[in-house]
Design a protein around this motif. Structure first.
Motif, PDB file in Angstrom:
ATOM      1  N   CYS A 231       0.853  -1.180   0.000  1.00 27.35           N
ATOM      2  CA  CYS A 231       0.000   0.000   0.000  1.00 27.35           C
ATOM      3  C   CYS A 231       0.896   1.239   0.000  1.00 27.35           C
ATOM      4  O   CYS A 231       2.031   1.197   0.477  1.00 27.35           O
ATOM      5  CB  CYS A 231      -0.937   0.016   1.203  1.00 27.35           C
ATOM      6  N   ALA A 232       0.373   2.297  -0.553  1.00 26.00           N
ATOM      7  CA  ALA A 232       1.145   3.525  -0.657  1.00 26.00           C
ATOM      8  C   ALA A 232       0.197   4.715  -0.653  1.00 26.00           C
ATOM      9  O   ALA A 232      -0.969   4.586  -1.049  1.00 26.00           O
ATOM     10  CB  ALA A 232       1.981   3.524  -1.936  1.00 26.00           C
ATOM     11  N   VAL A 233       0.684   5.852  -0.215  1.00 22.54           N
ATOM     12  CA  VAL A 233      -0.114   7.073  -0.213  1.00 22.54           C
ATOM     13  C   VAL A 233       0.719   8.229  -0.755  1.00 22.54           C
ATOM     14  O   VAL A 233       1.951   8.204  -0.704  1.00 22.54           O
ATOM     15  CB  VAL A 233      -0.632   7.433   1.203  1.00 22.54           C
ATOM     16  N   ARG A 234       0.014   9.198  -1.289  1.00 28.89           N
ATOM     17  CA  ARG A 234       0.686  10.402  -1.712  1.00 28.89           C
ATOM     18  C   ARG A 234      -0.081  11.611  -1.208  1.00 28.89           C
ATOM     19  O   ARG A 234      -1.303  11.543  -1.003  1.00 28.89           O
ATOM     20  CB  ARG A 234       0.853  10.473  -3.225  1.00 28.89           C
ATOM     21  N   ILE A 235       0.626  12.679  -0.983  1.00 30.94           N
ATOM     22  CA  ILE A 235       0.025  13.883  -0.432  1.00 30.94           C
ATOM     23  C   ILE A 235      -0.774  14.615  -1.501  1.00 30.94           C
ATOM     24  O   ILE A 235      -1.874  15.117  -1.239  1.00 30.94           O
ATOM     25  CB  ILE A 235       1.106  14.791   0.170  1.00 30.94           C
ATOM     26  N   GLY A 236      -0.268  14.669  -2.715  1.00 31.07           N
ATOM     27  CA  GLY A 236      -0.972  15.317  -3.802  1.00 31.07           C
ATOM     28  C   GLY A 236      -2.252  14.582  -4.156  1.00 31.07           C
ATOM     29  O   GLY A 236      -2.440  13.420  -3.797  1.00 31.07           O
ATOM     30  N   SER A 237      -3.135  15.263  -4.881  1.00 28.13           N
ATOM     31  CA  SER A 237      -4.457  14.711  -5.176  1.00 28.13           C
ATOM     32  C   SER A 237      -4.600  14.158  -6.587  1.00 28.13           C
ATOM     33  O   SER A 237      -5.683  13.697  -6.952  1.00 28.13           O
ATOM     34  CB  SER A 237      -5.534  15.774  -4.944  1.00 28.13           C
ATOM     35  N   ASP A 238      -3.541  14.176  -7.359  1.00 19.82           N
ATOM     36  CA  ASP A 238      -3.613  13.610  -8.705  1.00 19.82           C
ATOM     37  C   ASP A 238      -3.343  12.108  -8.635  1.00 19.82           C
ATOM     38  O   ASP A 238      -2.304  11.679  -8.147  1.00 19.82           O
ATOM     39  CB  ASP A 238      -2.582  14.261  -9.626  1.00 19.82           C
ATOM     40  N   ILE A 239      -4.285  11.324  -9.160  1.00 18.01           N
ATOM     41  CA  ILE A 239      -4.087   9.875  -9.170  1.00 18.01           C
ATOM     42  C   ILE A 239      -2.970   9.544 -10.143  1.00 18.01           C
ATOM     43  O   ILE A 239      -2.985   9.993 -11.286  1.00 18.01           O
ATOM     44  CB  ILE A 239      -5.373   9.151  -9.578  1.00 18.01           C
ATOM     45  N   GLY A 240      -2.012   8.749  -9.666  1.00 21.25           N
ATOM     46  CA  GLY A 240      -0.916   8.366 -10.541  1.00 21.25           C
ATOM     47  C   GLY A 240      -0.655   6.883 -10.435  1.00 21.25           C
ATOM     48  O   GLY A 240      -0.886   6.274  -9.391  1.00 21.25           O
ATOM     49  N   SER A 241      -0.149   6.310 -11.514  1.00 21.29           N
ATOM     50  CA  SER A 241       0.197   4.899 -11.512  1.00 21.29           C
ATOM     51  C   SER A 241       1.697   4.674 -11.372  1.00 21.29           C
ATOM     52  O   SER A 241       2.147   3.532 -11.354  1.00 21.29           O
ATOM     53  CB  SER A 241      -0.311   4.236 -12.793  1.00 21.29           C
ATOM     54  N   SER A 242       2.444   5.744 -11.280  1.00 18.83           N
ATOM     55  CA  SER A 242       3.886   5.609 -11.119  1.00 18.83           C
ATOM     56  C   SER A 242       4.242   5.518  -9.649  1.00 18.83           C
ATOM     57  O   SER A 242       3.830   6.352  -8.849  1.00 18.83           O
ATOM     58  CB  SER A 242       4.608   6.814 -11.731  1.00 18.83           C
ATOM     59  N   ALA A 243       5.025   4.516  -9.304  1.00 20.70           N
ATOM     60  CA  ALA A 243       5.434   4.344  -7.916  1.00 20.70           C
ATOM     61  C   ALA A 243       6.215   5.553  -7.407  1.00 20.70           C
ATOM     62  O   ALA A 243       6.179   5.862  -6.220  1.00 20.70           O
ATOM     63  CB  ALA A 243       6.265   3.074  -7.782  1.00 20.70           C
ATOM     64  N   PHE A 244       6.888   6.257  -8.306  1.00 19.95           N
ATOM     65  CA  PHE A 244       7.704   7.400  -7.901  1.00 19.95           C
ATOM     66  C   PHE A 244       6.867   8.556  -7.378  1.00 19.95           C
ATOM     67  O   PHE A 244       7.378   9.421  -6.679  1.00 19.95           O
ATOM     68  CB  PHE A 244       8.572   7.865  -9.073  1.00 19.95           C
ATOM     69  N   SER A 245       5.578   8.569  -7.696  1.00 23.07           N
ATOM     70  CA  SER A 245       4.743   9.692  -7.275  1.00 23.07           C
ATOM     71  C   SER A 245       4.159   9.507  -5.886  1.00 23.07           C
ATOM     72  O   SER A 245       3.485  10.397  -5.384  1.00 23.07           O
ATOM     73  CB  SER A 245       3.621   9.916  -8.292  1.00 23.07           C
ATOM     74  N   TYR A 246       4.419   8.384  -5.241  1.00 25.58           N
ATOM     75  CA  TYR A 246       3.877   8.122  -3.918  1.00 25.58           C
ATOM     76  C   TYR A 246       4.917   8.441  -2.850  1.00 25.58           C
ATOM     77  O   TYR A 246       6.112   8.189  -3.024  1.00 25.58           O
ATOM     78  CB  TYR A 246       3.403   6.673  -3.820  1.00 25.58           C
TER      79      TYR A 246
END
Length: 121
Positions: free
Chosen positions: A93-108
């Motif tokens: 599982c992973a989370v990101r602060i930004g609200s754009d859904i991304g499929s790149s692991a680097f964006s989490y």
């Protein structure tokens, strides 16, 4: 921020599992699930906006997996149905602060420790 994934195990092909991920520390913009099979790169499985008003799935799991979140305690879920041997992997599982859904692991921004799912044929 802490992410604690659980729920993996051994299941026969065609069976179901539900993965959980306890998220604490703050709220986020997006949460997602990734997986990594032996000898392969980590790949995107599913992601959702924190409000669960928009979700996206990898083609390989579309129609079989469902991503969700319990608003009461911020537990993230991945319901996996009709499992196939090729779904065998460590799931993260992973989370990101930004609200754009991304499929790149680097964006989490934050990751759980992973939970192993093994699907036997």
């Amino acid at each position: 921020v802490q992410l604690q994934a659980s729920g993996g195990g051994l299941v026969q092909a065609g069976g179901s599992l539900r993965l959980s991920c306890a998220a604490s520390g703050r709220t986020f913009g997006v949460f997602g699930w990734f997986r990594q099979a032996p000898g392969k790169e980590r790949e995107f499985v599913a992601a959702s906006r924190w409000r669960v008003d928009r979700r996206t799935y990898a083609d390989s799991v579309k129609g079989r997996f469902t991503i969700s979140r319990d608003n009461r305690d911020n537990t993230l879920y991945l319901q996996m149905n009709s499992l196939k041997p090729e779904d065998t992997a460590v799931y993260y599982c992973a989370v990101r602060i930004g609200s754009d859904i991304g499929s790149s692991a680097f964006s989490y921004d934050y990751w759980g420790q992973g939970t192993l799912v093994t699907v036997s044929s």
